[in-house]
Design an enzyme around this catalytic site. Structure first.
Site, mmCIF file in Angstrom:
data_model
loop_
_atom_site.group_PDB
_atom_site.id
_atom_site.type_symbol
_atom_site.label_atom_id
_atom_site.label_comp_id
_atom_site.label_asym_id
_atom_site.label_seq_id
_atom_site.Cartn_x
_atom_site.Cartn_y
_atom_site.Cartn_z
ATOM 1 N N GLY A 2 0.804 -1.214 0.000
ATOM 2 C CA GLY A 2 0.000 0.000 0.000
ATOM 3 C C GLY A 2 0.837 1.263 0.000
ATOM 4 N N TYR A 25 -8.322 -1.781 5.771
ATOM 5 C CA TYR A 25 -9.415 -1.460 4.856
ATOM 6 C C TYR A 25 -9.567 0.051 4.927
ATOM 7 C CZ TYR A 25 -14.154 -1.537 2.831
ATOM 8 O OH TYR A 25 -15.251 -1.333 2.041
ATOM 9 N N TYR A 39 -16.016 3.237 9.055
ATOM 10 C CA TYR A 39 -14.555 3.143 8.948
ATOM 11 C C TYR A 39 -13.892 3.563 10.251
ATOM 12 C CZ TYR A 39 -9.831 4.654 7.747
ATOM 13 O OH TYR A 39 -8.470 4.854 7.748
#
Length: 296
Positions: free
Chosen positions: A23, A74, A138
């Site tokens: 990432g 995530y 989130y």
């Protein structure tokens, strides 16, 4: 029975393991470790399933890390509203499994979190010990992951909150604005959300400093200093690439709709760095000016 190969490292050497190494931030951390000559391995989502305890146990047996930097997460704020189970699996359950493995092995864990654990109703920077109160799925998933790490690793767990990340590689708001700056016509950007644009390379340097400081546990904020709206950040990107900043037009966040409630103010304080004698993060404009020459 197959035993691990003998470990012939010097007694004072530190072995690092980076999860989520593919990432935006994971790539910055692995690059910083490589540039520093550290003994490190980076595992992406294809080489390590952080949601599987057996996979984590195997990775620890193979690599025997002293410090783990957990960049796996995530991160789709909007999709998390409808994929809450998956968001909690990656952002809450996976850190719990990882913290449990670190506790078993006596390993330190640096776990990345977010400014979205706060409700966004403050008027001054949130200190590290301020109560959390996320407004969206989130943020709730990340807050649960924080609690798991701090509960299971009270002396070896470090939660590192960051925000508004951009890096040399990968998609980010800064990259999008740079692309838009090369075009023509106006660009509408949210002007009623305040935070801290943060270069991933600066976060990586802070993580290395924390990893080399045994007493660094608890919560730290790793964002570039200062504050900005998305609108102000976009104008600065336009200015740095030689485009007309006046092409950027301020609009309210409500103009873009979206399922996830967004906190209005998530500026983070940096008080804990002073406790360790580590320099606080530099201003965001200074970091952005340096980063613009290196973003691909």
């Amino acid at each position: 029975m197959n035993l691990p190969a003998p470990d012939d490292r010097p007694a004072d050497a530190t072995r690092w393991l980076v999860t989520g190494a593919g990432g935006l931030l994971g790539r910055a951390v692995t690059a910083a470790l490589a540039a520093d000559g550290a003994d490190a391995v980076g595992l992406d989502r294809h080489t390590l399933d952080v949601t599987a305890p057996d996979a984590l146990a195997a990775a620890f047996t193979r690599h025997r890390p002293d410090v783990v930097v957990n960049c796996a997460a995530y991160t789709d704020v909007e999709a998390a509203e409808t994929e809450q189970e998956l968001a909690f699996l990656l952002n809450a359950e996976a850190p719990r499994h990882l913290a449990a493995r670190c506790a078993h092995q006596g390993t330190r864990l640096l776990h990345l979190s977010t400014d979205y654990v706060f409700p966004g109703d403050a008027g001054s920077p949130y200190p590290e010990d301020h109560p959390t109160g996320p407004r969206n799925a989130y943020g709730r998933s990340k807050s649960a992951g924080e609690r798991a790490v701090l509960d299971l690793l009270p002396d070896r767990g470090t939660v590192v909150r960051t925000a508004w990340l951009y890096g040399e590689h990968g998609r980010s708001f800064v990259c999008t604005m740079r692309e838009r700056a090369r075009g023509r016509g106006p660009v509408d950007v949210v002007a009623d959300q305040v935070g801290q644009p943060t270069w991933a390379a600066d976060v990586a340097r802070l993580l290395l400093a924390l990893g080399r400081t045994p007493q660094a546990h608890g919560v730290f904020h790793a964002t570039n200093a200062g504050r900005a709206t998305w609108y102000e950040l976009a104008r600065e990107v336009f200015r740095l690439v030689g485009a007309d900043p006046d092409r950027v037009r301020p609009v309210p966040g409500a103009a873009f709709g979206g399922r996830a409630p967004r906190p209005r103010y998530t500026v983070l304080g940096h008080g804990r760095w002073r406790e360790l004698g580590i320099p606080e993060p530099r201003p965001w404009r200074e970091a952005l000016a340096e980063a613009m020459g290196r973003i691909s």
